[in-house]
Design a protein around this motif. Structure first.
Motif, PDB file in Angstrom:
ATOM      1  N   GLY A 168      14.893  82.830  29.596  1.00  0.00           N
ATOM      2  CA  GLY A 168      14.244  81.986  30.546  1.00  0.00           C
ATOM      3  C   GLY A 168      12.426  82.407  30.268  1.00  0.00           C
TER       4      GLY A 168
ATOM      5  N   PHE B  65       9.356  80.186  29.230  1.00  0.00           N
ATOM      6  CA  PHE B  65       8.376  80.053  29.966  1.00  0.00           C
ATOM      7  C   PHE B  65       7.076  80.325  29.329  1.00  0.00           C
ATOM      8  CE2 PHE B  65       5.307  81.948  33.176  1.00  0.00           C
ATOM      9  CZ  PHE B  65       5.394  80.786  34.087  1.00  0.00           C
TER      10      PHE B  65
ATOM     11  N   SER C  42      13.023  76.967  30.857  1.00  0.00           N
ATOM     12  CA  SER C  42      12.900  78.333  31.834  1.00  0.00           C
ATOM     13  C   SER C  42      13.342  78.370  33.186  1.00  0.00           C
ATOM     14  CB  SER C  42      11.291  78.455  31.760  1.00  0.00           C
ATOM     15  OG  SER C  42      11.020  79.763  32.358  1.00  0.00           O
TER      16      SER C  42
END
Length: 215
Positions: free
Chosen positions: A117, A121, A129
């Motif tokens: 994640g 991101f 994400s």
């Protein structure tokens, strides 16, 4: 084998539970499960079980707990298993290890999803994400080891995991804010800021969500 740490302790082999009922063997299984494939030194195990005051019989008692865990493991594995209980809960010089893959333990699944994640991101892939962070948080079913009386070693691990969970919640909200889910987040953030009144990051996110929702 499937072991759950993120909530009540659960450990299953072939659908059968291998979680002992007694307190100290539960601590022992929990600590070994947190570090699959790694030798846990005897002094560390003793510290968890008896803190700084181990009894004179501590080593013998620890060995007894290991034997009890192996019996439960062997029963669940069955006679047809190619590996014996001693191969899975193995003795090594100076300690013991649970010889299983990390993916068998929910903590390591959680941490892998969190890493994925965060990578997404940082790459600006907000949909992935948010999904990875949400999947990571979905592995939780309560406070870590909520039904285990933890000693000093596990206590540190539990605190670390609880802090990690809150950070992951905050990161997931950041991803959701990037995706324009402001109105959807208001109720959740109201609850979070009430439960964590001194958490500046959550309060900042709440203000952003309210502002972007026109409130």
């Amino acid at each position: 084998m499937k072991i759950q740490i993120l909530g009540p302790l659960s450990a299953e082999v072939n659908g059968g539970s291998i979680v002992p009922s007694a307190g100290k063997p539960r601590q022992l299984l929990s600590l070994l499960a947190l570090y699959p494939g790694r030798v846990m030194p005897v002094p560390t195990l003793m510290e968890e079980l008896w803190n700084t005051e181990p009894p004179a019989s501590a080593l013998t008692t620890l060995q007894t707990y290991i034997l009890q865990l192996r019996r439960k493991l062997g029963t669940a594995m069955g006679p047809a298993s190619p590996a014996g209980a001693k191969d899975v809960l193995a003795t090594r010089h100076g300690g013991y290890l649970l010889q299983i893959d990390e993916d068998c333990v929910d903590v390591h699944q959680y941490e892998k999803l969190v890493r994925e994640g965060q990578t997404a991101f940082e790459a600006g892939d907000n949909d992935v994400s948010a999904a990875r962070f949400r999947a990571a948080l979905g592995l939780w079913s309560g406070a870590p080891l909520v039904d285990v009386r933890v000693g000093p070693v596990l206590e540190i691990e539990v605190m670390r995991l609880q802090e990690s969970r809150l950070v992951t919640v905050e990161r997931r909200i950041d991803a959701d804010l990037r995706l324009g889910r402001h109105a959807e987040l208001i109720a959740e953030l109201a609850d979070l800021t009430a439960r964590h009144p001194h958490h500046e990051g959550l309060h900042s996110q709440a203000m952003v969500a309210l502002y972007r929702s026109g409130r």
